[in-house]
Enzyme design. Structure first.
Site, PDB file in Angstrom:
ATOM      1  N   HIS A 162       0.808  -1.218   0.000  1.00  8.79           N
ATOM      2  CA  HIS A 162       0.000   0.000   0.000  1.00  8.79           C
ATOM      3  C   HIS A 162       0.841   1.269   0.000  1.00  8.79           C
ATOM      4  O   HIS A 162       0.317   2.366  -0.208  1.00  8.79           O
ATOM      5  CB  HIS A 162      -0.941   0.004   1.206  1.00  8.79           C
ATOM      6  CG  HIS A 162      -2.216   0.756   0.970  1.00  8.79           C
ATOM      7  ND1 HIS A 162      -2.259   2.124   0.849  1.00  8.79           N
ATOM      8  CD2 HIS A 162      -3.492   0.327   0.808  1.00  8.79           C
ATOM      9  CE1 HIS A 162      -3.506   2.507   0.641  1.00  8.79           C
ATOM     10  NE2 HIS A 162      -4.271   1.442   0.598  1.00  8.79           N
ATOM     11  N   ARG A 211       1.533  -0.053   6.485  1.00 11.24           N
ATOM     12  CA  ARG A 211       0.739   0.579   5.427  1.00 11.24           C
ATOM     13  C   ARG A 211       1.538   1.578   4.605  1.00 11.24           C
ATOM     14  O   ARG A 211       1.555   1.520   3.386  1.00 11.24           O
ATOM     15  CB  ARG A 211      -0.490   1.261   6.023  1.00 11.24           C
ATOM     16  CG  ARG A 211      -1.374   1.941   4.981  1.00 11.24           C
ATOM     17  CD  ARG A 211      -2.577   2.612   5.608  1.00 11.24           C
ATOM     18  NE  ARG A 211      -3.370   3.329   4.619  1.00 11.24           N
ATOM     19  CZ  ARG A 211      -4.351   2.796   3.897  1.00 11.24           C
ATOM     20  NH1 ARG A 211      -4.653   1.507   4.055  1.00 11.24           N
ATOM     21  NH2 ARG A 211      -5.046   3.515   3.029  1.00 11.24           N
ATOM     22  N   GLU A 227      -0.903  -0.078  10.296  1.00 12.73           N
ATOM     23  CA  GLU A 227      -2.344   0.165  10.195  1.00 12.73           C
ATOM     24  C   GLU A 227      -3.135  -0.630  11.226  1.00 12.73           C
ATOM     25  O   GLU A 227      -4.050  -0.105  11.869  1.00 12.73           O
ATOM     26  CB  GLU A 227      -2.835  -0.189   8.789  1.00 12.73           C
ATOM     27  CG  GLU A 227      -4.320   0.035   8.579  1.00 12.73           C
ATOM     28  CD  GLU A 227      -4.781  -0.427   7.215  1.00 12.73           C
ATOM     29  OE1 GLU A 227      -5.076   0.440   6.379  1.00 12.73           O
ATOM     30  OE2 GLU A 227      -4.826  -1.656   6.983  1.00 12.73           O
TER      31      GLU A 227
END
Length: 375
Positions: A162, A211, A227
């Site tokens: 991500h 993340r 996260e």
């Protein structure tokens, strides 16, 4: 005269920018627009001055090293792809190309894109959701537009990267693997931009879920938003090979006693002078707020202190993405997709608090994803 690092940070925080007017560009999750915003750092006003229609939504956007090009995820495309635009200025934005991810990923969404600031100025991207264990290295033409897939490479079978970040000279790429709960380190070829795996290892605990990442320019520390654990983690970087190691140093991104399942932490980014580090979390419920925090850093990048942990205006939706300004430590932009707005937060002169000083509503049903400072 010599100044200590804290004195230098206060000087950077209080120093007035040469130009009062600055511009940002914001992308969206669900509508085909790029918004240009104008911020006056004296009057403390924020206004939308241009709305550029696009063919696709971009869940993440990034500027080229020279700010002559803007790259985005082609988030609303049927299959993973990336898009590029030429920039004459912050309001004159023109589409140039779309580049499909290719490879063996069957994910339907491209989620992240970043541009190297070192030659050959390759662009790096990743998909998310479904089968997304891969990344892409993209080449650019002489104008900086996306032109070709240089390399498709794979992470792990359960991976979903991500966020990515590079060290200062562009020789090492770090990837935050959210669904695979891992951190990946790749070396970068200075001629082609292609990557070679150096190491990978799991997050600090099961379900920590890295993340987004940021690297201090001195090169000694990597900062990772977890996260799932709703924490900021600091990693030390081995100077011989660029591999980070976890020293069991974390800081909370939600208040003590909060349920991790009610939040999902999001972004981490360095301030203008690299004296501060911003980080955010989001609330999963629209009835709750996310949080924003700032950390003071030593001259070599070690986290010294968490200065505050403040509630944001709203949950943040899928955003609450923080973008520190590129002209002063005083300001950072924060995006929200639960309602649709961009705010400017200002640090107190001692850096120990921050508050909203300007805001623009962009309630189009898809805004706002992340924002980048053009000037």
């Amino acid at each position: 005269m010599r100044f200590s690092p804290p004195s230098l940070a206060i000087l950077a925080l209080s120093k007035l920018a040469k130009c009062d007017i600055h511009h940002l560009i914001a992308g969206t999750f669900g509508t085909t627009n790029l918004y240009t915003l104008e911020f006056d750092d004296v009057a403390l006003t924020l206004n939308m001055i241009a709305n550029t229609s696009t063919a696709v939504a971009s869940s993440w956007i990034a500027l080229s090293h020279d700010k002559k090009n803007l790259y985005g995820t082609s988030y609303s495309s049927a299959s993973p792809a990336f898009v590029s635009y030429s920039l004459e200025n912050a309001t004159d934005i023109s589409y140039t190309s779309t580049l499909p991810l290719g490879g063996n990923c069957t994910s339907s969404k491209a989620i992240f894109v970043m541009a190297s600031t070192s030659p050959p100025y390759a662009v790096y991207g990743s998909p998310f959701g479904g089968s997304a264990p891969c990344g892409s290295v993209m080449g650019v033409d002489s104008s900086g537009a996306l032109s070709t897939i240089v390399q498709n490479y794979t992470y792990g079978t359960t991976s979903g990267v991500h966020g990515m970040a590079m060290n200062a000279n562009g020789s090492v790429l770090y990837s935050a693997d959210d669904t695979g709960n891992a951190l990946w380190t790749h070396s970068v070829d200075g001629e082609t931009g292609e990557v070679t795996l150096v190491s990978s290892f799991a997050g600090p605990v099961a379900g920590s879920d890295p993340r987004h990442v940021s690297v201090h320019p001195v090169g000694k520390y990597l900062y990772v938003v977890l996260e799932g654990a709703n924490q900021l983690a600091q990693y030390s970087i081995d100077q011989s090979n660029g591999v980070p190691s976890f020293g069991n140093k974390t800081w909370p991104l939600v208040p003590a006693g909060s349920s991790n399942s009610a939040y999902w932490s999001d972004e981490v980014a360095l301030s203008y002078s690299n004296s501060y580090l911003w980080a955010t979390s989001r609330a999963r419920s629209s009835n709750s707020t996310g949080f924003i925090s700032t950390f003071s850093l030593s001259s070599d990048g070690a986290i010294q202190e968490q200065l505050f942990l403040n509630a944001t205006t709203n949950s943040g939706g899928t955003a609450n993405s923080v973008a520190p300004s590129t002209f002063s430590d005083r300001f950072a932009a924060l995006t929200d997709s639960s309602v649709g707005f961009v705010e400017i937060w200002e640090l107190a002169i001692d850096g120990k608090n921050a508050s909203v000083v300007a805001k623009v509503m962009l309630e189009d049903g898809g805004c706002c994803a992340n924002a980048v400072w053009y000037s």
